[in-house]
Each structure stands twice: as C-alpha cells, then as structure tokens.
Design a protein around this motif. Structure first.
Motif, PDB file in Angstrom:
ATOM      1  N   ILE A   1       2.243   8.182  -8.650  1.00 30.50           N
ATOM      2  CA  ILE A   1       1.459   9.227  -7.973  1.00 30.50           C
ATOM      3  C   ILE A   1       0.948  10.178  -9.063  1.00 30.50           C
ATOM      4  N   GLU A   2      -0.328  10.042  -9.391  1.00 28.42           N
ATOM      5  CA  GLU A   2      -0.927  10.776 -10.511  1.00 28.42           C
ATOM      6  C   GLU A   2      -1.774  11.945  -9.998  1.00 28.42           C
ATOM      7  N   GLU A   3      -2.645  12.476 -10.877  1.00 28.98           N
ATOM      8  CA  GLU A   3      -3.437  13.663 -10.520  1.00 28.98           C
ATOM      9  C   GLU A   3      -4.543  13.358  -9.512  1.00 28.98           C
ATOM     10  N   SER A   4      -4.871  12.083  -9.335  1.00 34.29           N
ATOM     11  CA  SER A   4      -5.848  11.707  -8.302  1.00 34.29           C
ATOM     12  C   SER A   4      -5.446  10.359  -7.730  1.00 34.29           C
ATOM     13  N   VAL A   5      -5.943  10.060  -6.544  1.00 32.14           N
ATOM     14  CA  VAL A   5      -5.584   8.781  -5.911  1.00 32.14           C
ATOM     15  C   VAL A   5      -6.202   7.616  -6.693  1.00 32.14           C
TER      16      VAL A   5
ATOM     17  N   THR B   1     -10.588   8.164   2.678  1.00 35.80           N
ATOM     18  CA  THR B   1     -11.166   8.330   4.030  1.00 35.80           C
ATOM     19  C   THR B   1     -10.457   7.439   5.048  1.00 35.80           C
ATOM     20  N   SER B   2      -9.152   7.253   4.847  1.00 36.41           N
ATOM     21  CA  SER B   2      -8.436   6.421   5.817  1.00 36.41           C
ATOM     22  C   SER B   2      -8.544   7.036   7.208  1.00 36.41           C
ATOM     23  N   PRO B   3      -8.952   6.266   8.209  1.00 38.68           N
ATOM     24  CA  PRO B   3      -9.027   6.823   9.568  1.00 38.68           C
ATOM     25  C   PRO B   3      -7.645   7.077  10.171  1.00 38.68           C
ATOM     26  N   LYS B   4      -6.633   6.466   9.550  1.00 40.66           N
ATOM     27  CA  LYS B   4      -5.258   6.707   9.983  1.00 40.66           C
ATOM     28  C   LYS B   4      -4.624   7.655   8.966  1.00 40.66           C
ATOM     29  N   PRO B   5      -4.204   8.829   9.354  1.00 38.62           N
ATOM     30  CA  PRO B   5      -3.632   9.784   8.402  1.00 38.62           C
ATOM     31  C   PRO B   5      -2.411   9.197   7.710  1.00 38.62           C
ATOM     32  N   PRO B   6      -2.132   9.581   6.461  1.00 33.43           N
ATOM     33  CA  PRO B   6      -2.964  10.452   5.637  1.00 33.43           C
ATOM     34  C   PRO B   6      -4.191   9.745   5.090  1.00 33.43           C
ATOM     35  N   ALA B   7      -5.182  10.540   4.768  1.00 31.07           N
ATOM     36  CA  ALA B   7      -6.499   9.990   4.393  1.00 31.07           C
ATOM     37  C   ALA B   7      -6.481   9.295   3.049  1.00 31.07           C
ATOM     38  N   GLU B   8      -5.640   9.792   2.107  1.00 31.37           N
ATOM     39  CA  GLU B   8      -5.678   9.230   0.746  1.00 31.37           C
ATOM     40  C   GLU B   8      -4.591   8.173   0.585  1.00 31.37           C
ATOM     41  N   ARG B   9      -5.022   6.985   0.154  1.00 33.29           N
ATOM     42  CA  ARG B   9      -4.084   5.865   0.024  1.00 33.29           C
ATOM     43  C   ARG B   9      -4.463   4.963  -1.148  1.00 33.29           C
ATOM     44  N   VAL B  10      -3.450   4.232  -1.606  1.00 33.92           N
ATOM     45  CA  VAL B  10      -3.615   3.194  -2.629  1.00 33.92           C
ATOM     46  C   VAL B  10      -3.266   1.863  -1.962  1.00 33.92           C
TER      47      VAL B  10
ATOM     48  N   SER C   1      -4.013   6.971  -9.623  1.00 31.34           N
ATOM     49  CA  SER C   1      -2.801   6.284  -9.146  1.00 31.34           C
ATOM     50  C   SER C   1      -3.072   4.787  -9.023  1.00 31.34           C
ATOM     51  N   ALA C   2      -4.240   4.439  -8.475  1.00 34.04           N
ATOM     52  CA  ALA C   2      -4.593   3.020  -8.320  1.00 34.04           C
ATOM     53  C   ALA C   2      -4.717   2.342  -9.682  1.00 34.04           C
ATOM     54  N   GLU C   3      -5.378   3.029 -10.632  1.00 34.47           N
ATOM     55  CA  GLU C   3      -5.541   2.455 -11.982  1.00 34.47           C
ATOM     56  C   GLU C   3      -4.179   2.191 -12.621  1.00 34.47           C
ATOM     57  N   ASN C   4      -3.293   3.147 -12.495  1.00 32.22           N
ATOM     58  CA  ASN C   4      -1.995   3.002 -13.162  1.00 32.22           C
ATOM     59  C   ASN C   4      -1.086   2.016 -12.437  1.00 32.22           C
ATOM     60  N   TYR C   5      -1.259   1.901 -11.113  1.00 27.75           N
ATOM     61  CA  TYR C   5      -0.468   0.904 -10.375  1.00 27.75           C
ATOM     62  C   TYR C   5      -0.877  -0.499 -10.810  1.00 27.75           C
ATOM     63  N   GLU C   6      -2.177  -0.698 -11.044  1.00 30.00           N
ATOM     64  CA  GLU C   6      -2.614  -2.022 -11.510  1.00 30.00           C
ATOM     65  C   GLU C   6      -2.009  -2.335 -12.878  1.00 30.00           C
ATOM     66  N   LYS C   7      -1.907  -1.315 -13.741  1.00 27.26           N
ATOM     67  CA  LYS C   7      -1.282  -1.535 -15.056  1.00 27.26           C
ATOM     68  C   LYS C   7       0.184  -1.941 -14.880  1.00 27.26           C
ATOM     69  N   VAL C   8       0.866  -1.317 -13.903  1.00 31.38           N
ATOM     70  CA  VAL C   8       2.263  -1.689 -13.631  1.00 31.38           C
ATOM     71  C   VAL C   8       2.321  -3.154 -13.204  1.00 31.38           C
TER      72      VAL C   8
ATOM     73  N   ASP D   1       0.856  -1.176   0.000  1.00 35.72           N
ATOM     74  CA  ASP D   1       0.000   0.000   0.000  1.00 35.72           C
ATOM     75  C   ASP D   1       0.894   1.228   0.000  1.00 35.72           C
ATOM     76  N   GLU D   2       0.306   2.358  -0.346  1.00 36.47           N
ATOM     77  CA  GLU D   2       1.101   3.577  -0.406  1.00 36.47           C
ATOM     78  C   GLU D   2       0.201   4.754  -0.055  1.00 36.47           C
ATOM     79  N   ARG D   3       0.800   5.655   0.662  1.00 42.90           N
ATOM     80  CA  ARG D   3       0.085   6.904   0.935  1.00 42.90           C
ATOM     81  C   ARG D   3       0.173   7.749  -0.328  1.00 42.90           C
ATOM     82  N   TYR D   4      -0.874   8.557  -0.583  1.00 42.99           N
ATOM     83  CA  TYR D   4      -0.933   9.353  -1.814  1.00 42.99           C
ATOM     84  C   TYR D   4      -0.056  10.591  -1.643  1.00 42.99           C
ATOM     85  N   CYS D   5       1.250  10.374  -1.814  1.00 43.88           N
ATOM     86  CA  CYS D   5       2.207  11.480  -1.677  1.00 43.88           C
ATOM     87  C   CYS D   5       3.477  11.088  -2.418  1.00 43.88           C
TER      88      CYS D   5
END
Ligand SMILES: O=C1O[C@H](COP(=O)(O)O)[C@@H](O)[C@H](O)[C@H]1O
Length: 265
Positions: A107-111, A174-183, A114-121, A74-78
C-alpha cells in the motif's frame, strides 16, 4: 460457455460446499506438492476468506506450508488493519504462524504505485529467473459479484488502464462497489493460471452463474471472460447460486460424486 475443461460442483448447503472445497484443495495441493518449487495461490476477498481458510486448515499436515505463497487476487487500497482489507480478513482468520505465507499488496502513496509495486513482488516470487515470462499462478480462487465482477474487474473494464510493465496488475479508482480504489489481477494473468476455481454462493449470483456456465464471454460480465488458456476451470456453487441453471444441468452436476464432473460443451 462451459468447456470440457470445466468442472462443476453444486453443494446442497454450506457444509457440503466445505466438503467439496476441502476435497478439491487436498487433491490439487497433493499434485502441486509433488512438483517442485513454490506453490502460488491467489485468493479473493468478500465471502471467500472464511470459506478458504476453513477448507485449507481442515487439511492439517497435508499442506506443506513452507512452500506455499498466498497472494491477494485483488485488494482494496487500504491498510491491512482497515475493515475493508482483503488481506486483513485473512490475517484475522489464519493462525499467526501461517501469516508469513500471506503476501501483502504494497500500500503505497497512490493506488497506481501500489499496483506497480505489487507486480514487482509477483515477478520476484513467481518468476525469479524468467522476468519476461507471464506469471502462471498454480491456483486462483475467484469470487463473483452480482454484477459479474471478479477480483476488482468490474463491468466496463476501461476502468482498468495498463499501468504496469507486464499488465499483470491494474488499479481502479472508480470501483462501483466501495471502496472505490482497488488493485487487481488482470484477465491476461488470470487466464494464464494452471487452475482457476470460482466459489460462488447466494441467489443474487444465479443469473451471472447461468451466463458464466451457458453463455458467451462478455465485457459487461468480466467473470465470463475467465477462460484459462491452458488451465482447468472449476465452479464450486451452492444451490442458490445454481438456481437458474437448467434442472437437468443442475441434477446432472448435483449427482456428481465429490470429485468434479466434466461437463461437455
Ligand atoms: O469486492 C469484492 O467482491 C468480490 C465478490 O465478493 P463476494 O463476497 O460477493 O464473494 C470478491 O471476490 C473480491 O475479492 C472483493 O474485493
């Protein structure tokens, strides 16, 4: 519930946990390196980067690094330069000459992008010729939070919509553990892995560990839903994380030699 594919290791202290983990990695990599192709390993963030890096680097030339690809579970969106970045933690710990083994989450323009492109990788690296197969990681190393989250799959997994073609990867804002945006990897791809190993330390995890080892799977504790369909499951615990396991269970496991011990259901 622990199954007969579950192996439990309980370490008395950090040094013994390092020994257990190093022995496990040496044995698994020796087997995987006797096979063909790329060796795909997923690693987690939080407390794991130092544990994993110390253990795998201690194996020295036994590791065939040119065949190994290390993915973020997993990765934080940063960006990797941000202190929250899981990849960034590994980049700081790995020697520069091994950085090419680390596969970044784009890490793309939205989280979601980022998820879509990580799956392609993943599709390109794990399954170059079988695009409609489910990717089988060779080894996934997972952590667990006190709330039972693993990767960035938190309780109430409706946070994880199906947003990618194969649903191997999802994203949350909406991750309850910061940061909120994650893949994050999803449970379907986690449970397709050949080998899954939890590395869990600290008293705050003891209640979750008891549920993982002795209780059933529940969406309220996503880590309990990790049950590799055709793979093996290992637990590497320290004494604090194992504190709520029954004494005889702990004693039996703790008496095990360095090698993992099968625990019957
Ligand atoms: O936020 C995260 O937390 C989990 C657990 O971290 P730990 O420090 O309690 O072991 C981690 O496995 C995950 O990769 C990370 O993004």
């Amino acid at each position: 519930m622990a199954t007969n594919k579950t192996m439990i290791n309980i370490a008395k202290n950090g040094d013994e946990l390092h020994e257990h983990l190093s022995t496990f990695l040496a044995e698994r990599l020796q087997y995987l390196q006797s096979q063909h192709g790329t060796i795909s390993i997923g690693v987690s963030g939080g407390s794991m980067p130092k544990q994993f890096t110390d253990a795998i680097l201690s194996l020295g030339t036994a590791v065939d690094w040119k065949r190994i690809r290390i993915f973020m579970c997993d990765e934080r969106y940063c960006l990797p330069t941000h202190p929250d970045s899981n990849l960034g933690a590994y980049l700081k710990l790995f020697p520069r000459e091994l950085h090419e083994c680390l596969v970044p989450v784009p890490i793309e323009e939205s989280v979601a992008r980022s998820a879509e492109n990580y799956e392609k990788v993943l599709r390109c690296v794990l399954l170059p010729e079988q695009l409609n197969q489910t990717a089988r990681f060779d080894l996934l190393l997972l952590g667990v939070g006190p709330d039972g989250h693993t990767c960035s799959i938190f309780p109430a997994p409706e946070r994880l919509p199906k947003i990618t073609d194969y649903n191997w990867i999802s994203a949350t804002s909406t991750s309850p553990k910061p940061p909120a945006e994650r893949v994050t990897l999803t449970l379907p791809i986690i449970n397709m892995a050949k080998n899954v190993a939890f590395i869990i330390t600290g008293r705050s995890k003891a209640a979750v560990v008891k549920q993982m080892c002795l209780g059933g799977a529940t969406a309220n504790l996503p880590a309990t839903q990790v049950r590799p369909a055709n793979g093996k499951l290992w637990y590497f615990l320290d004494a604090d994380a194992a504190a709520e396991l029954p004494h005889d269970f702990t004693a039996a496991a703790a008496n095990a030699a360095m090698s993992p011990k099968s625990i019957e259901e």
